[in-house]
Design an enzyme around this catalytic site. Sequence first.
Site, PDB file in Angstrom:
ATOM      1  CG  HIS A 212     -44.053  33.426 -37.807  1.00 32.60           C
ATOM      2  ND1 HIS A 212     -43.341  35.002 -37.464  1.00 32.60           N
ATOM      3  CD2 HIS A 212     -42.422  32.937 -36.555  1.00 32.60           C
ATOM      4  CE1 HIS A 212     -42.082  35.236 -37.186  1.00 32.60           C
ATOM      5  NE2 HIS A 212     -41.461  34.128 -36.634  1.00 32.60           N
TER       6      HIS A 212
ATOM      7  CG  ASP B 122     -44.941  31.402 -43.004  1.00 34.23           C
ATOM      8  OD1 ASP B 122     -43.829  30.938 -43.167  1.00 34.23           O
ATOM      9  OD2 ASP B 122     -45.082  32.177 -42.400  1.00 34.23           O
TER      10      ASP B 122
ATOM     11  CD  GLN C 133     -39.478  27.116 -38.780  1.00 37.71           C
ATOM     12  OE1 GLN C 133     -38.603  25.574 -38.936  1.00 37.71           O
ATOM     13  NE2 GLN C 133     -39.060  28.268 -37.753  1.00 37.71           N
TER      14      GLN C 133
ATOM     15  CE  LYS D 214     -37.059  31.068 -39.827  1.00 36.89           C
ATOM     16  NZ  LYS D 214     -36.968  30.822 -38.704  1.00 36.89           N
TER      17      LYS D 214
ATOM     18  CB  CYS E 290     -42.204  35.443 -33.578  1.00 36.95           C
ATOM     19  SG  CYS E 290     -41.537  36.409 -32.883  1.00 36.95           S
TER      20      CYS E 290
HETATM   21  N1  PLP Z   1     -42.732  32.442 -40.358  1.00 33.66           N
HETATM   22  C1  PLP Z   1     -42.387  30.992 -39.772  1.00 33.66           C
HETATM   23  C2  PLP Z   1     -43.474  30.179 -39.159  1.00 33.66           C
HETATM   24  C3  PLP Z   1     -41.705  30.851 -39.152  1.00 33.66           C
HETATM   25  O1  PLP Z   1     -40.699  30.209 -37.757  1.00 33.66           O
HETATM   26  C4  PLP Z   1     -40.607  32.414 -38.957  1.00 33.66           C
HETATM   27  C5  PLP Z   1     -39.240  32.564 -38.435  1.00 33.66           C
HETATM   28  O2  PLP Z   1     -39.359  32.396 -37.176  1.00 33.66           O
HETATM   29  C6  PLP Z   1     -40.878  33.176 -39.996  1.00 33.66           C
HETATM   30  C7  PLP Z   1     -42.199  33.368 -40.322  1.00 33.66           C
HETATM   31  C8  PLP Z   1     -39.973  34.851 -40.091  1.00 33.66           C
HETATM   32  O3  PLP Z   1     -38.897  34.239 -40.215  1.00 33.66           O
HETATM   33  P1  PLP Z   1     -37.874  35.241 -41.397  1.00 33.66           P
HETATM   34  O4  PLP Z   1     -37.371  35.933 -39.307  1.00 33.66           O
HETATM   35  O5  PLP Z   1     -36.303  34.657 -41.480  1.00 33.66           O
HETATM   36  O6  PLP Z   1     -38.479  37.064 -41.790  1.00 33.66           O
END
Ligand code: PLP
Length: 404
Positions: A122, A199, A202, A225, A363
């Site tokens: 992401h 990270d 998900q 999430k 993203c």
């Molecule tokens: N990493 C992954 C794999 C994501 O899917 C997301 C959000 O869609 C993020 C990071 C960023 O999360 P946040 O916007 O809650 O900080």
Amino acid sequence: MYDIQKIREDFPILSREVYGRPLVYLDNGATTQKPRQVVQSITDEYYSVNSNVHRGVHFLSQQATELHEASRETVRRFIHARSSNEIVFTRGTTESINLLASSFADSRMKEGDEVIVSVMEHHSNIVPWQLQAARKGIVLKVIPMNDRGELLTDEYEKLFSDRTRLVSLVHVSNVLGTVNPVKEMIAVAHAHGVPVLIDGAQSVPHMKVDVQDLDADFFAFSGHKIYGPTGVGVLYGKEEWLDKLPPYQGGGEMIQNVSFEKTTFNELPFKFEAGTPDYIGTTALAKALDYVSAIGMENIAAHEHELTQYAMQRLKAIEGMRIFGEAGNKSGVISFLVGNIHHLDMGTLLDRLGIAVRTGHHCAQPLMLRLGIEGTVRASFGLYNTKEEIEVLAAGIERVSRMF
Ligand code: PLP
């Protein structure tokens, strides 16, 4: 027994209509809906406890502090960290990664040092490193994947050099649904003496995560999430690592003593929590974690696995269907295109049928480049989704396809 009807009743939004049709919410990768227990916790705390934490001698402040710190303990238990000192509250995954990138690069990296990421990150696990790269001359190395959306672990091993300082890797891809073999990949990094940030945005909402079992050095996730509130998230870090790293932001809460000559910093985890924390949000996050724990993460994973298998089979039967991400170990995220229908058209027309999906690059533009596309339609499942909703999705896609 997985009582889906009882679960759905906890989420009032699921019974609303859009455009006169029952809502079919399949955008859980972006954010999840909230059960009554979480929303109630926010109202209750504002109405009866609200007071700033940590600094007050009075009753309310102490009660708010107790709730806030009990939430830290709930998070610790949920991801099985060794100590609650290892749980830093942040605004979400993005802030957790920025915190680590800034603090780690400042103190432990110099020009020419390398960070390994993967092609399926992401943007929030790419751009923070690029900001540090621009500031300090750090080099990003990228783990490639095969056409099924699985990382090439042999290639990963070849990326290590004597300049590798950190691996920062997504646990579950928000586009492909691929569940990366992070435990094995962490072991490889450790064999090279390199720490790893995972990270978990998900993964945490969909499977049991044990940071000690993974042996992750750092782990980031977002409350919203996992059925919790927006604006609160977590950075887990092994205590021996967090002890070594400098603060990210300065301000109240994170100090022990301040004078104009010299400031000393607070102990963990407060060293990384400058300013008033979102203590209402942390209590609500703990309620969300209690909620999913009561259902059981294994039960949620099994339910979502069944939905994913069903949806993959059902969607593949649609003429012109192209699914991106067919890893052997895949979570409840399905990205697709049908014929040459633009993802935005598909998403907009599905919306008119009451079906909420996400469209675009999600993203993850470097991943789109690797796939040779601009974007996809993405359906992502949560603990309250049903096979009937997948049928509505499939029928909706077929209907839109017929229109083109
Ligand atoms: N990493 C992954 C794999 C994501 O899917 C997301 C959000 O869609 C993020 C990071 C960023 O999360 P946040 O916007 O809650 O900080």
